[in-house]
Design an enzyme around this catalytic site. Structure first.
Site, PDB file in Angstrom:
ATOM      1  N   ASP A  90      77.854 -69.561 -67.827  1.00  0.00           N
ATOM      2  CA  ASP A  90      76.877 -68.518 -67.194  1.00  0.00           C
ATOM      3  C   ASP A  90      77.773 -67.179 -66.924  1.00  0.00           C
ATOM      4  OD1 ASP A  90      77.841 -69.390 -65.136  1.00  0.00           O
ATOM      5  OD2 ASP A  90      75.868 -69.888 -64.151  1.00  0.00           O
ATOM      6  N   HIS A 136      80.059 -67.223 -64.561  1.00  0.00           N
ATOM      7  CA  HIS A 136      80.586 -67.345 -63.089  1.00  0.00           C
ATOM      8  C   HIS A 136      82.011 -67.410 -62.867  1.00  0.00           C
ATOM      9  CE1 HIS A 136      79.549 -71.897 -62.760  1.00  0.00           C
ATOM     10  NE2 HIS A 136      80.991 -71.757 -63.181  1.00  0.00           N
TER      11      HIS A 136
END
Ligand code: PGA
Length: 269
Positions: free
Chosen positions: A136, A138
């Site tokens: 995602d 991160h």
């Protein structure tokens, strides 16, 4: 941002190890920021090899890890402290007092996080921060939506991260829901960032990080604001990049410059 596409995951680990080892040789008391996860395992294996076979000396090196699961103590096999002991610290000549990982069992999280930031500052700041990236986008546990100015704090894990990490816990239900993590702002204060990624599941996140807009929805994209970032990836992780030829061209030019081949760059000296 420098983007190096190696021919495979082994090349990624070797190149990453070169950046770390060069720093350790140049500055034996350097401060390293370290990451857990499957991506840096090859880097750590190469550092262990260089420690044993080439005398790469970690005795004065200080380390700070990015994050730790809340609720796990350092002896838990899935804790990041345990991961670091097993995959690096127990196998090199580092002073255990120089290794820092947030405490997942801290009683007062707020003061523990403040203390962690202070320890980083008092050590002179991080010279080189090793980073993986989540699917995602991160970095550390700075999930989508994290403030780009965030500091070390408690963070709730995103469903994608719980899903990605379920393999280590046997099931998604067993994955801790909270983590202590350095913030994006903390990471951006490192003097150099070394972002590693391998495999096609990381391709979209790498493309958003390198070529997308800076957005809190992809916290790794904040690295575009940093003045010294090196991204080292394999071809599957580079699969979504549109300017890959240019990144290669930059690397070639740098090599020509360093080896004094001025004429190949239409330069006269
Ligand atoms: P991985 O994790 O290296 O295991 O893919 C990276 C991350 O989630 O930051």
């Amino acid at each position: 941002m420098r983007v190096i596409v190696e021919s495979d995951a082994i090349g990624v680990s070797r190149t990453a190890a070169r950046f770390v080892a060069d720093l350790v040789r140049r500055k034996p008391d350097c401060v390293l920021g370290l990451a857990t996860g499957s991506t840096p395992l090859g880097l750590y294996a190469e550092l262990i090899r260089q420690n044993r076979e080439e005398g790469l000396d970690f005795s004065r090196v200080v380390t700070f890890n990015l994050d730790e699961y809340v609720g796990l103590d350092g002896a838990h096999p899935q804790s990041y402290r345990c991961f670091m002991q097993q995959h690096l610290f127990d196998q090199i000549n580092i002073d255990p007092r120089h290794t820092h990982v947030p405490d997942g069992r801290a009683l007062d999280f707020e003061s523990h996080c403040e203390q962690y930031e202070k320890l980083i500052r008092d050590s002179g700041g991080i010279d080189l921060q090793v980073l993986g990236i989540g699917s995602d986008g991160h970095i550390a546990f700075n999930e989508p939506g994290s403030s780009l100015g965030s500091r070390t704090r408690l963070k709730t894990l995103a469903p994608e991260t719980i899903r990605d990490n379920a393999r280590f816990f046997g099931s998604a239900d067993a994955v801790p829901r909270l983590a202590i993590t350095m913030g994006v702002g903390t990471i951006l204060e490192s003097r150099r960032c070394l972002l590693l990624a391998t495999g096609s599941p990381k391709a979209q996140a790498i493309s958003a990080t390198v070529e997308g807009p800076v957005t809190a929805q992809v916290t790794a994209s904040a690295l575009q604001l940093h003045r010294d970032v090196v991204v080292v990836i394999d071809p599957p992780a580079a699969g979504w990049l549109t300017r890959r030829d240019y990144y290669q061209h930059v690397e070639t030019s740098q090599k020509l410059l360093q080896s004094g081949q001025w004429s190949a760059l239409n330069l006269e000296r």
